[in-house]
Design a protein around this motif. Structure first.
Motif, mmCIF file in Angstrom:
data_model
loop_
_atom_site.group_PDB
_atom_site.id
_atom_site.type_symbol
_atom_site.label_atom_id
_atom_site.label_comp_id
_atom_site.label_asym_id
_atom_site.label_seq_id
_atom_site.Cartn_x
_atom_site.Cartn_y
_atom_site.Cartn_z
ATOM 1 N N ASP A 98 0.040 -4.524 -1.320
ATOM 2 C CA ASP A 98 0.264 -3.849 0.043
ATOM 3 C C ASP A 98 1.202 -2.397 0.068
ATOM 4 O OD1 ASP A 98 -1.060 -5.936 1.201
ATOM 5 O OD2 ASP A 98 0.782 -7.137 1.116
ATOM 6 N N GLU A 276 -4.563 1.696 -3.201
ATOM 7 C CA GLU A 276 -5.312 1.810 -2.098
ATOM 8 C C GLU A 276 -4.395 1.758 -0.811
ATOM 9 O OE1 GLU A 276 -8.934 -0.108 0.179
ATOM 10 O OE2 GLU A 276 -8.337 -0.992 -1.731
ATOM 11 N N ALA A 277 -3.434 0.881 -0.833
ATOM 12 C CA ALA A 277 -2.589 0.762 0.252
ATOM 13 C C ALA A 277 -1.550 2.075 0.271
ATOM 14 C CB ALA A 277 -1.531 -0.479 -0.150
ATOM 15 N N GLU A 279 -2.516 5.318 -0.573
ATOM 16 C CA GLU A 279 -3.184 6.291 -0.127
ATOM 17 C C GLU A 279 -3.414 6.017 1.248
ATOM 18 O OE1 GLU A 279 -6.441 7.267 -3.920
ATOM 19 O OE2 GLU A 279 -6.793 5.562 -2.483
ATOM 20 N N HIS A 280 -3.652 4.942 1.718
ATOM 21 C CA HIS A 280 -3.586 4.842 3.254
ATOM 22 C C HIS A 280 -2.165 5.184 4.023
ATOM 23 C CE1 HIS A 280 -7.171 1.864 2.872
ATOM 24 N NE2 HIS A 280 -7.659 3.258 2.943
ATOM 25 N N ILE A 281 -1.197 4.774 3.499
ATOM 26 C CA ILE A 281 0.189 5.031 4.031
ATOM 27 C C ILE A 281 0.489 6.532 3.998
ATOM 28 C CG2 ILE A 281 2.699 4.949 3.446
ATOM 29 C CD1 ILE A 281 2.021 2.108 2.572
ATOM 30 N N GLU A 283 -1.632 9.039 3.979
ATOM 31 C CA GLU A 283 -2.723 9.794 4.821
ATOM 32 C C GLU A 283 -2.103 9.608 6.298
ATOM 33 O OE1 GLU A 283 -7.508 9.375 6.734
ATOM 34 O OE2 GLU A 283 -6.724 8.388 4.754
ATOM 35 N N ARG A 284 -1.753 8.317 6.666
ATOM 36 C CA ARG A 284 -1.126 8.230 8.138
ATOM 37 C C ARG A 284 0.199 8.715 8.558
ATOM 38 N NH1 ARG A 284 -0.658 2.373 6.562
ATOM 39 N NH2 ARG A 284 1.591 1.901 7.097
#
Length: 372
Positions: A98, A276-277, A279-281, A283-284
């Motif tokens: 995560d 992956e987690a 990368e999302h963090i 981005e947002r």
């Protein structure tokens, strides 16, 4: 939680040296460790003005070797260790899927297929176990070096000069954030130009057989013995993170300013745990940010857990706090909403029911001069 019985505590190879100096010993992360000798402020100032030495043998250290050693370490850590040349090191993180931080570690490349990993004392066994579990299928071996060695941190503006007088001229030739293995008394001593105090210095790993001699020679050369109390005030002034206070499994790298320890530009096929987690963090954007708070006066000493207030509204809690011997005021770090974490923001901290006016200041609180 009741304190751990003294009889069950682990002891470093320098334990007798601390008792000989009548250090005040306390339980820490399962170890009996010195919290102070002459006094926390005196030891703190010795590091800022001259040189101090800390026994940090409670920290985890293990070697990873083999043709896939780099691949294994890349799998478990956020920084691409393939970038390291022999003799180089880099701070990195071990994350869960995560993106939460399991530990912050330092990885040194000793040779093409040989690495040294330094982990926090409280997480040493977990990170060694995590590496073994995720090392299945990799052609790499793990060698736990904690019991066989001692680890010293010599820090301060005179640290390098003193270490060179004790260990020889090779100690002064280690570049910043790099490492070398030095021959001393027929044994190999690892030396890295790193530390946790905001000062220059060396971290040394030596076989237990010569550990006490090395400690005694450093003291004879004028280095002040320092305990964990001064280590904490020094690292807080330098705004260096403490696992369990400032970072943990519920913390991601981007909210504590550790994006520089995350390599996401080395290709999607570099699938490290948590990528992956993260990368999302990225981005947002983070939902909160760790900010540095400096008291505007002497109203009280901020400690971990104190509420941070914007007017009457609670907006966060102190993660690390205390009195800064160098600055003469209380300082702290705290997670805040991004809009309140901007430099110059005025807030208050509840210290035992009394509001203490604070201001968000740049990180770190203290930074040594370039000439020191």
């Amino acid at each position: 939680m009741d304190p751990q019985p003294v009889a069950t505590l682990r002891r470093t190879g320098l334990n007798q040296e601390h008792h000989r100096l009548r250090a005040r010993m306390v339980p820490f992360a399962g170890w009996e460790m010195p919290i102070q000798y002459s006094g926390i402020v005196e030891e703190h100032q010795a590091v800022r003005t001259a040189a101090g030495v800390f026994d940090v043998s409670h920290m985890g250290r293990f070697e990873v070797a083999g043709e896939q050693a780099a691949a294994l370490l890349r799998r478990i850590s956020t920084y691409d260790v393939n970038r390291l040349a022999p003799g180089e090191g880099h701070y990195t993180l071990v994350c869960n899927p995560d993106g939460g931080i399991l530990d912050d570690i330092y990885v040194f490349r000793l040779a093409a297929e040989r690495f040294l990993v330094i982990a926090n004392a409280s997480n040493a066994e977990r990170i060694l176990r995590w590496t073994r579990e995720h090392g299945a299928g990799f052609h790499a071996s793990l060698d736990d070096r904690q019991e066989a060695t001692v680890m010293l941190a010599v820090q301060g503006p005179r640290a390098i000069d003193t270490c060179s007088r004790v260990l020889g001229p090779a100690a002064a030739q280690v570049p910043k954030r790099r490492c070398a293995e030095i021959d001393w008394q027929g044994e190999t001593v690892f030396a890295s130009r790193t530390g946790y105090t905001g000062e220059d210095g060396l971290e040394l790993i030596a076989p237990v057989a010569v550990g006490s001699d090395l400690w005694q020679r450093l003291l004879a050369a004028g280095v002040t013995p320092c305990g964990l109390g001064a280590r904490d005030t020094l690292r807080l002034e330098a705004a260096l993170l403490l696992y369990g206070n400032d970072i943990d499994e519920q913390t991601n790298p981007y909210e504590v300013g550790l994006d520089w320890a995350v390599s996401l530009d080395d290709g999607a096929d570099s699938d490290f745990i948590g990528r992956e987690a993260l990368e999302h963090i990225r981005e947002r954007g983070p939902d909160r940010l760790l900010a540095c708070l400096r008291a505007e006066g002497r109203g009280g000493i901020m400690r971990a857990g104190c509420a941070v207030l914007d007017g009457d509204r609670e907006v966060g809690h102190v993660t690390s706090g205390g009195f800064s011997p160098t600055l003469g005021v209380s300082i702290a770090t705290a997670f805040l909403p991004p809009d309140l974490a901007a430099e110059g923001t005025c807030l208050s901290v509840d210290v035992r029911g009394k509001p203490v006016a604070v201001r968000v200041v740049p990180r770190p609180f203290y930074k040594r001069s370039k000439t020191s």
